[in-house]
Motif scaffolding. Structure first.
Motif, PDB file in Angstrom:
ATOM      1  N   ALA A  53      46.162  49.139  29.477  1.00 40.02           N
ATOM      2  CA  ALA A  53      47.470  49.613  29.938  1.00 40.02           C
ATOM      3  C   ALA A  53      47.270  50.150  31.346  1.00 40.02           C
ATOM      4  CB  ALA A  53      48.001  50.716  29.036  1.00 40.02           C
ATOM      5  N   CYS A  54      47.990  49.565  32.292  1.00 38.74           N
ATOM      6  CA  CYS A  54      47.815  49.956  33.692  1.00 38.74           C
ATOM      7  C   CYS A  54      49.192  50.109  34.313  1.00 38.74           C
ATOM      8  CB  CYS A  54      47.001  48.882  34.409  1.00 38.74           C
ATOM      9  SG  CYS A  54      46.699  49.246  36.131  1.00 38.74           S
ATOM     10  N   TYR A  55      49.465  51.273  34.889  1.00 36.82           N
ATOM     11  CA  TYR A  55      50.782  51.406  35.500  1.00 36.82           C
ATOM     12  C   TYR A  55      50.718  51.882  36.938  1.00 36.82           C
ATOM     13  CZ  TYR A  55      50.585  56.314  33.738  1.00 36.82           C
ATOM     14  OH  TYR A  55      50.224  57.603  33.433  1.00 36.82           O
ATOM     15  N   GLY A 111      45.316  45.638  36.399  1.00 43.19           N
ATOM     16  CA  GLY A 111      46.050  45.157  35.226  1.00 43.19           C
ATOM     17  C   GLY A 111      45.255  44.191  34.361  1.00 43.19           C
ATOM     18  N   GLU A 112      44.217  43.552  34.953  1.00 44.03           N
ATOM     19  CA  GLU A 112      43.260  42.715  34.209  1.00 44.03           C
ATOM     20  C   GLU A 112      43.863  41.450  33.607  1.00 44.03           C
ATOM     21  OE1 GLU A 112      41.083  45.726  31.855  1.00 44.03           O
ATOM     22  OE2 GLU A 112      39.920  46.148  33.651  1.00 44.03           O
ATOM     23  N   TYR A 113      44.972  40.995  34.189  1.00 41.16           N
ATOM     24  CA  TYR A 113      45.495  39.665  33.881  1.00 41.16           C
ATOM     25  C   TYR A 113      45.195  38.777  35.096  1.00 41.16           C
ATOM     26  CZ  TYR A 113      48.642  35.729  33.902  1.00 41.16           C
ATOM     27  OH  TYR A 113      49.131  34.449  33.996  1.00 41.16           O
ATOM     28  N   CYS A 141      53.266  41.085  40.260  1.00 44.29           N
ATOM     29  CA  CYS A 141      53.135  39.619  40.364  1.00 44.29           C
ATOM     30  C   CYS A 141      51.913  39.136  39.582  1.00 44.29           C
ATOM     31  CB  CYS A 141      53.002  39.190  41.818  1.00 44.29           C
ATOM     32  SG  CYS A 141      54.404  39.696  42.810  1.00 44.29           S
ATOM     33  N   GLY A 142      51.008  40.027  39.216  1.00 46.81           N
ATOM     34  CA  GLY A 142      49.816  39.648  38.452  1.00 46.81           C
ATOM     35  C   GLY A 142      48.981  38.609  39.178  1.00 46.81           C
ATOM     36  N   ASN A 143      48.870  38.746  40.494  1.00 47.45           N
ATOM     37  CA  ASN A 143      48.250  37.677  41.264  1.00 47.45           C
ATOM     38  C   ASN A 143      47.233  38.156  42.304  1.00 47.45           C
ATOM     39  OD1 ASN A 143      49.211  35.100  43.452  1.00 47.45           O
ATOM     40  ND2 ASN A 143      48.276  34.799  41.468  1.00 47.45           N
ATOM     41  N   GLY A 144      47.002  39.466  42.376  1.00 43.65           N
ATOM     42  CA  GLY A 144      46.091  40.002  43.408  1.00 43.65           C
ATOM     43  C   GLY A 144      44.668  39.489  43.256  1.00 43.65           C
ATOM     44  N   MET A 145      44.190  39.402  42.007  1.00 39.90           N
ATOM     45  CA  MET A 145      42.803  38.927  41.797  1.00 39.90           C
ATOM     46  C   MET A 145      42.675  37.468  42.198  1.00 39.90           C
ATOM     47  SD  MET A 145      41.412  40.727  38.369  1.00 39.90           S
ATOM     48  CE  MET A 145      42.858  40.804  37.353  1.00 39.90           C
ATOM     49  N   ALA A 146      43.683  36.652  41.804  1.00 40.06           N
ATOM     50  CA  ALA A 146      43.634  35.227  42.167  1.00 40.06           C
ATOM     51  C   ALA A 146      43.688  35.081  43.681  1.00 40.06           C
ATOM     52  CB  ALA A 146      44.792  34.476  41.507  1.00 40.06           C
ATOM     53  N   GLY A 188      34.921  41.427  55.622  1.00 40.11           N
ATOM     54  CA  GLY A 188      35.413  42.681  55.049  1.00 40.11           C
ATOM     55  C   GLY A 188      36.092  42.358  53.728  1.00 40.11           C
ATOM     56  N   ALA A 189      35.441  42.757  52.622  1.00 39.34           N
ATOM     57  CA  ALA A 189      36.024  42.515  51.289  1.00 39.34           C
ATOM     58  C   ALA A 189      35.959  43.836  50.537  1.00 39.34           C
ATOM     59  CB  ALA A 189      35.245  41.420  50.560  1.00 39.34           C
ATOM     60  N   TYR A 190      36.379  44.888  51.242  1.00 40.93           N
ATOM     61  CA  TYR A 190      36.165  46.247  50.719  1.00 40.93           C
ATOM     62  C   TYR A 190      37.415  46.845  50.064  1.00 40.93           C
ATOM     63  CZ  TYR A 190      37.849  47.046  55.476  1.00 40.93           C
ATOM     64  OH  TYR A 190      38.577  47.001  56.637  1.00 40.93           O
ATOM     65  N   GLY A 248      40.624  39.169  50.310  1.00 41.65           N
ATOM     66  CA  GLY A 248      41.178  39.964  49.207  1.00 41.65           C
ATOM     67  C   GLY A 248      42.115  41.050  49.709  1.00 41.65           C
ATOM     68  N   ASP A 249      42.071  42.200  49.037  1.00 43.08           N
ATOM     69  CA  ASP A 249      42.991  43.295  49.381  1.00 43.08           C
ATOM     70  C   ASP A 249      42.788  43.812  50.801  1.00 43.08           C
ATOM     71  OD1 ASP A 249      43.953  43.077  46.843  1.00 43.08           O
ATOM     72  OD2 ASP A 249      43.222  45.030  46.139  1.00 43.08           O
ATOM     73  N   SER A 250      41.621  43.592  51.383  1.00 42.89           N
ATOM     74  CA  SER A 250      41.403  44.054  52.770  1.00 42.89           C
ATOM     75  C   SER A 250      42.302  43.290  53.739  1.00 42.89           C
ATOM     76  CB  SER A 250      39.952  43.833  53.201  1.00 42.89           C
ATOM     77  OG  SER A 250      39.084  44.528  52.364  1.00 42.89           O
TER      78      SER A 250
HETATM   79  C1  LIG Z   1      47.784  49.161  39.548  1.00 42.93           C
HETATM   80  C2  LIG Z   1      47.267  47.789  39.888  1.00 42.93           C
HETATM   81  C3  LIG Z   1      47.321  46.791  38.928  1.00 42.93           C
HETATM   82  C4  LIG Z   1      46.869  45.502  39.238  1.00 42.93           C
HETATM   83  N1  LIG Z   1      46.940  44.526  38.296  1.00 42.93           N
HETATM   84  C5  LIG Z   1      46.561  43.264  38.598  1.00 42.93           C
HETATM   85  C6  LIG Z   1      46.624  42.221  37.623  1.00 42.93           C
HETATM   86  O1  LIG Z   1      46.964  42.417  36.463  1.00 42.93           O
HETATM   87  N2  LIG Z   1      46.270  40.978  38.018  1.00 42.93           N
HETATM   88  C7  LIG Z   1      45.850  40.693  39.283  1.00 42.93           C
HETATM   89  O2  LIG Z   1      45.539  39.533  39.579  1.00 42.93           O
HETATM   90  N3  LIG Z   1      45.730  41.668  40.215  1.00 42.93           N
HETATM   91  C8  LIG Z   1      46.070  42.944  39.900  1.00 42.93           C
HETATM   92  N4  LIG Z   1      45.946  43.934  40.831  1.00 42.93           N
HETATM   93  C9  LIG Z   1      45.383  43.610  42.141  1.00 42.93           C
HETATM   94  C10 LIG Z   1      43.850  43.479  42.070  1.00 42.93           C
HETATM   95  O3  LIG Z   1      43.288  44.601  41.439  1.00 42.93           O
HETATM   96  C11 LIG Z   1      43.265  43.347  43.476  1.00 42.93           C
HETATM   97  O4  LIG Z   1      44.044  42.438  44.214  1.00 42.93           O
HETATM   98  C12 LIG Z   1      41.812  42.897  43.438  1.00 42.93           C
HETATM   99  O5  LIG Z   1      41.026  43.868  42.801  1.00 42.93           O
HETATM  100  C13 LIG Z   1      41.294  42.656  44.843  1.00 42.93           C
HETATM  101  O6  LIG Z   1      39.912  42.406  44.826  1.00 42.93           O
HETATM  102  P1  LIG Z   1      39.033  42.745  46.106  1.00 42.93           P
HETATM  103  O7  LIG Z   1      37.704  42.129  45.869  1.00 42.93           O
HETATM  104  O8  LIG Z   1      39.779  42.407  47.347  1.00 42.93           O
HETATM  105  O9  LIG Z   1      38.915  44.347  46.128  1.00 42.93           O
HETATM  106  P2  LIG Z   1      38.221  45.331  45.092  1.00 42.93           P
HETATM  107  O10 LIG Z   1      38.170  44.745  43.745  1.00 42.93           O
HETATM  108  O11 LIG Z   1      38.908  46.646  45.279  1.00 42.93           O
HETATM  109  O12 LIG Z   1      36.715  45.440  45.622  1.00 42.93           O
HETATM  110  C14 LIG Z   1      36.391  46.118  46.816  1.00 42.93           C
HETATM  111  C15 LIG Z   1      34.945  46.590  46.712  1.00 42.93           C
HETATM  112  O13 LIG Z   1      34.510  47.111  47.967  1.00 42.93           O
HETATM  113  C16 LIG Z   1      33.689  48.258  47.748  1.00 42.93           C
HETATM  114  N5  LIG Z   1      33.711  49.047  48.994  1.00 42.93           N
HETATM  115  C17 LIG Z   1      34.772  49.692  49.551  1.00 42.93           C
HETATM  116  N6  LIG Z   1      34.405  50.261  50.718  1.00 42.93           N
HETATM  117  C18 LIG Z   1      33.084  49.990  50.885  1.00 42.93           C
HETATM  118  C19 LIG Z   1      32.138  50.317  51.893  1.00 42.93           C
HETATM  119  N7  LIG Z   1      32.484  51.018  52.973  1.00 42.93           N
HETATM  120  N8  LIG Z   1      30.852  49.893  51.744  1.00 42.93           N
HETATM  121  C20 LIG Z   1      30.490  49.152  50.634  1.00 42.93           C
HETATM  122  N9  LIG Z   1      31.353  48.816  49.652  1.00 42.93           N
HETATM  123  C21 LIG Z   1      32.636  49.218  49.779  1.00 42.93           C
HETATM  124  C22 LIG Z   1      34.328  48.946  46.551  1.00 42.93           C
HETATM  125  O14 LIG Z   1      33.411  49.778  45.889  1.00 42.93           O
HETATM  126  C23 LIG Z   1      34.758  47.731  45.702  1.00 42.93           C
HETATM  127  O15 LIG Z   1      33.758  47.375  44.787  1.00 42.93           O
HETATM  128  C24 LIG Z   1      46.368  45.234  40.538  1.00 42.93           C
HETATM  129  C25 LIG Z   1      46.291  46.255  41.503  1.00 42.93           C
HETATM  130  C26 LIG Z   1      46.743  47.525  41.179  1.00 42.93           C
HETATM  131  C27 LIG Z   1      46.676  48.609  42.221  1.00 42.93           C
END
Ligand SMILES: Cc1cc2nc3c(=O)[nH]c(=O)nc-3n(C[C@H](O)[C@H](O)[C@H](O)COP(=O)(O)OP(=O)(O)OC[C@H]3O[C@@H](n4cnc5c(N)ncnc54)[C@H](O)[C@@H]3O)c2cc1C
Length: 375
Positions: free
Chosen positions: A209-211, A47-49, A284-289, A148-150, A274-276
């Motif tokens: 625009a992200c849905y 969503g990029e917020y 919630c617009g909070n996953g990145m934070a 693990g931040a994958y 992170g998401d892992s």
């Molecule tokens: C539809 C949608 C909308 C969203 N909108 C928002 C928003 O508006 N605001 C917000 O704050 N959050 C939003 N989020 C959540 C947010 O996108 C995530 O919480 C955030 O990207 C998590 O970051 P991360 O570093 O944990 O994971 P990611 O950004 O997914 O990074 C993981 C990285 O690991 C790499 N990787 C994976 N497996 C391997 C492997 N085996 N070996 C090497 N590299 C690997 C991938 O290539 C990737 O670069 C949204 C999520 C979704 C699904």
């Protein structure tokens, strides 16, 4: 090919969680290696917020999103599936920036401070208190600690036999950038049957625009164009958007099998960031934070032990798990609760009516899905 140099920490995944942890640790003299599948810059479904919750921390890492044109966002607008609107000021506010620019900003800050390998990790084993990390290109890296931040779903989750991989994940997501007249300072969330669509400006002046939608809702139409025209457009705000906005991408980016199931913050001695470690509902617009904040929590605990040269792995794992739960447990619960309300037409109608009568309700709910600003 075995790479005999031993690193303090190997980080798997260079999204926001992996990049910010790598930067934090490298800035404090740790020997860090980050392994990422894809070269930078690249677009991602998001969503990029970004909430301002992590702005002071980013600045402390030397990252200023406004240096590349991020938009300051202070207003929130939400509509139900029929287009009835509610507006609120965002308690903390945030900024709009594409992941293309944001991840690249962190990568540029990191690239001369840490070892970065572009490869896919396939295997992680832990034996006699040490890790061995094997990649697709047959690199074998040794490390004392692995992060693990994958992201939300990876080949490594299958390798680690994580429970959530056995459950179905009926969500898919679509994202694209558009030329469209939209205020810089607003993030909007427009509901439709089976999902919701976020709109906000990015540093390039385009609108993201992200849905997110249930697969059941999408399946009726089967293709993005028809789904947007026939289902999303039942909300008059989305109808106007998809009629007037000019797409910038050749075609939208999509992901499927998005899972919101519970995960473990530590698995097989790997610290999950992170998401892992857990994904909050995007509304919630909070996953990145949360991704960035989890890196801060881990890095601070790790550096304390590192600088005192006093590593008790079990204690570090317990402390990280406890702090992760304390910081994020409630937010994830509130996120699931709001998601359930929005997906139920009757509950959503009641919720919107209530929020109209009690205007403080919406900012209160937003606060409950966010943490406080810390350096
Ligand atoms: C539809 C949608 C909308 C969203 N909108 C928002 C928003 O508006 N605001 C917000 O704050 N959050 C939003 N989020 C959540 C947010 O996108 C995530 O919480 C955030 O990207 C998590 O970051 P991360 O570093 O944990 O994971 P990611 O950004 O997914 O990074 C993981 C990285 O690991 C790499 N990787 C994976 N497996 C391997 C492997 N085996 N070996 C090497 N590299 C690997 C991938 O290539 C990737 O670069 C949204 C999520 C979704 C699904």
């Amino acid at each position: 090919m075995a790479n005999r140099t031993k690193r303090d920490v190997v980080i798997i995944g260079g999204g926001l969680a992996g990049l910010s942890a790598a930067l934090h640790l490298a800035n404090n003299n740790c020997k860090v290696c980050l392994i990422e599948k894809n070269e930078y810059p690249h677009h991602r479904v998001c969503g990029e917020y970004v909430s301002n919750e992590v702005l002071p921390y980013l600045i402390s890492l030397g990252i200023n999103p406004f240096s590349v044109g991020a938009k300051k966002i202070s207003k929130f607008e939400i509509t139900d599936s029929k287009g009835a609107p509610l507006k609120a000021s965002l308690p903390l506010g945030g900024f709009g920036i594409s992941r293309y620019a944001f991840d690249n900003l962190l990568f540029e800050a990191l690239k001369n401070k840490a070892e970065i390998i572009f490869d896919t990790v396939e295997k992680v084993t832990f034996e006699e208190n040490h890790f061995s990390v094997t990649t697709k290109k047959k690199n074998i890296l040794k490390a004392d600690f692995v992060i693990g931040a994958y992201g939300k779903r990876s080949n490594l989750d299958s390798f680690l036999n994580r429970k959530f991989m056995q459950q179905t994940s009926p969500w898919l997501a679509v994202k694209a950038h558009y030329d469209y007249d939209f205020p810089d300072d607003t993030v909007a969330l427009h509901n439709f049957k089976g999902g919701y669509c976020g709109l906000s400006k990015t540093e390039t002046n385009t609108v993201n625009a992200c849905y997110l939608s249930t697969f059941k809702s999408f399946k009726k139409y089967g293709v993005i164009d028809a789904f947007q025209k026939k289902e999303l457009s039942k909300n008059p705000y989305l109808d106007k958007f998809f009629k007037e906005a000019k797409p910038i991408f050749k075609k939208p980016l999509t992901i499927s099998q998005v899972s919101f199931q519970k995960k473990e913050p530590v698995k097989n001695h790997i610290f999950m960031l992170g998401d892992s470690a857990g994904l909050i509902h995007p509304l919630c617009g909070n996953g990145m934070a949360m991704a960035i904040k989890s890196s801060q929590i881990f890095s601070e605990l790790f550096l304390k032990a590192f600088q005192e040269n006093n590593f008790d792995r079990t204690k570090l794992e317990e402390d990280y798990t406890a702090q992760w739960q304390k910081e994020f447990g409630e937010r994830l619960k509130t996120g699931r609760f709001i998601q359930r309300i929005l997906m139920d037409p009757f509950a959503s109608k009641v919720g919107f009516s209530l929020a109209k009568i009690v205007p403080s309700l919406l900012p209160k709910l937003i606060e409950k899905t966010h943490g406080s600003q810390t350096k």
